[in-house]
Design an enzyme around this catalytic site. Structure first.
Site, PDB file in Angstrom:
ATOM      1  N   GLU A   1      60.246  33.190  40.900  1.00 36.36           N
ATOM      2  CA  GLU A   1      59.955  31.919  41.570  1.00 36.36           C
ATOM      3  C   GLU A   1      58.472  31.599  41.462  1.00 36.36           C
ATOM      4  O   GLU A   1      58.090  30.460  41.234  1.00 36.36           O
ATOM      5  CB  GLU A   1      60.373  31.976  43.043  1.00 36.36           C
ATOM      6  CG  GLU A   1      60.521  30.598  43.699  1.00 36.36           C
ATOM      7  CD  GLU A   1      59.222  30.015  44.209  1.00 36.36           C
ATOM      8  OE1 GLU A   1      59.158  28.800  44.397  1.00 36.36           O
ATOM      9  OE2 GLU A   1      58.232  30.764  44.410  1.00 36.36           O
TER      10      GLU A   1
ATOM     11  N   ASP B   1      60.039  38.200  44.167  1.00 36.21           N
ATOM     12  CA  ASP B   1      58.742  38.337  43.488  1.00 36.21           C
ATOM     13  C   ASP B   1      57.633  37.773  44.379  1.00 36.21           C
ATOM     14  O   ASP B   1      57.876  36.951  45.270  1.00 36.21           O
ATOM     15  CB  ASP B   1      58.744  37.666  42.108  1.00 36.21           C
ATOM     16  CG  ASP B   1      58.992  36.167  42.153  1.00 36.21           C
ATOM     17  OD1 ASP B   1      59.820  35.727  42.975  1.00 36.21           O
ATOM     18  OD2 ASP B   1      58.364  35.425  41.370  1.00 36.21           O
TER      19      ASP B   1
HETATM   20 ZN   LIG Z   1      58.012  31.408  47.910  1.00 39.32          ZN
END
Ligand SMILES: [Zn+2]
Length: 371
Positions: free
Chosen positions: A130, A70
């Site tokens: 994340e 991501d």
């Molecule tokens: Zn990162």
């Protein structure tokens, strides 16, 4: 068959618009590349979030690479399309080129450049969460691995760690982070008649001063001193002649391995209740400090980096938090990746030569782990 050059692999990944929590097929592309290298790929879908666990080989040593597909939103005014994977003037452009699709591509190319090792296990732990809340990401992967007794013996996180030159920094730990939001109630009134009012700022300010002036520590062997920063003080009061009805403040502590987040949170709440009885104080801990002590594993990383770059990396624990804060509860973890200067910025880009050097460093690490 997956090639040994990380550049086209990175381009494939960069062309997916995988802004958290959307995956846009990025992990399917990655899974295809890994399957062609003999990996078995499992998908762990947690709500909106896609996670991927890939594994090849059996037994010890068990080495894992962790990262995320991501990215943060691109924003406007890019020189090249943020999801185009454009190469210009020796740079590969795209949101995630540095943080951290580039590093994932470098690791995949490193795997492709080496024959399968005779013994041992390689895992990739890749999350799509994340940059967001990180609730349905790496933590879920680790729970899954723990349940299946498939935890690695060492994990390398490919986050961008270098300051100015590839090879200059390995992260062997991170500081912890605790935040607080304080609200002190009062009674509104005219400044000329304070006996008819109750000024909440006169309790909030001493509370903040008591928090701010305590020296938490003077640093530890591998960490800077812990730091408390007041980030806002608000009354929502537009008038100079009105005592506000309430006052609030926010603060954050980045703390080293001398402290536990729960102890600091309790200290904040006690101090606030001493100086401002009746105040509301909400605390939250987003990560504990951790350290992977220098030793054999870290030496191996340093040696591989020096072999490719000629630089002996500095061992560092600065910067923000990362998913390594979750991994450290399960196995030793360190972080090494690209130079971080353009991450989260418009025109995020990685020099092609740096991407290829990172791939060679990862290959040298694998050679040393599985020698
Ligand atoms: Zn990162």
């Amino acid at each position: 068959m997956t090639g040994t050059d990380p550049v086209p692999i990175a381009q494939l990944l960069l062309r997916h618009r995988s802004v958290t929590p959307v995956d846009d097929g990025a992990q399917t592309t990655l899974a295809g590349l890994l399957e062609s290298l003999g990996f078995t790929v499992e998908t762990l879908q947690c709500g909106e979030v896609s996670n991927l666990v890939a594994r090849r080989g059996t037994g010890s040593p068990h080495f894992a690479f962790a990262g995320h597909t991501d990215v943060v939103p691109p924003g406007d005014d890019w020189r090249h399309p943020p999801f185009g994977g454009t190469i210009a003037d020796g740079l590969l452009y795209g949101r995630g080129a540095v943080d951290m699709k580039g590093a994932i591509a470098a690791f995949v190319a490193a795997l492709a450049s080496r024959p399968a090792y005779r013994a041992g296990t390689i895992s990739l732990l890749i999350t799509g969460d994340e940059e967001g809340e990180a609730v349905d990401g790496t933590r879920r992967i680790l729970d899954h691995l723990a349940e299946n007794r498939a935890l690695p013996e060492f994990c390398l996180v490919g986050e961008p760690t270098c300051r100015t030159t590839l090879g200059d920094t390995i992260k062997i730990g991170r500081r912890g982070s605790v935040s607080a939001r304080i609200t002190v109630p009062g009674v509104q009134g005219h400044v000329a008649y304070p006996h008819l009012a109750d000024n909440p700022l006169h309790r909030l300010i001493p509370a903040l001063e008591a928090l701010r002036t305590r020296q938490l520590d003077t640093g530890t062997a591998w960490f800077e001193p812990s730091s408390l920063q007041i980030t806002s003080v608000d009354t929502g009061n537009a008038a100079g002649n009105v005592i506000p009805a309430s006052a609030s403040a926010r603060l954050n502590i980045r703390f080293n391995d001398r402290h536990k987040g729960t102890e600091l949170a309790a200290w904040i709440r006690e101090t606030v209740s001493t100086y401002a009885p009746g105040a509301k104080c909400e605390t939250s801990i987003s990560g504990e400090a951790f350290l992977t002590k220098p030793g054999k594993d870290i030496d191996l990383l340093s040696d591989a980096i020096a072999k490719v770059t000629g630089i002996t990396p500095k061992l560092d624990t600065g910067g923000g938090t990362s998913d390594a804060r979750f991994i450290t509860s399960y196995c030793p973890v360190a972080e090494f990746g690209l130079v971080g200067t353009s991450m989260h910025r418009v025109d995020e880009a990685v020099p092609i030569s740096e991407l290829r050097d990172l791939s060679e460093i990862y290959a040298q690490i694998l050679d040393r782990v599985f020698a």
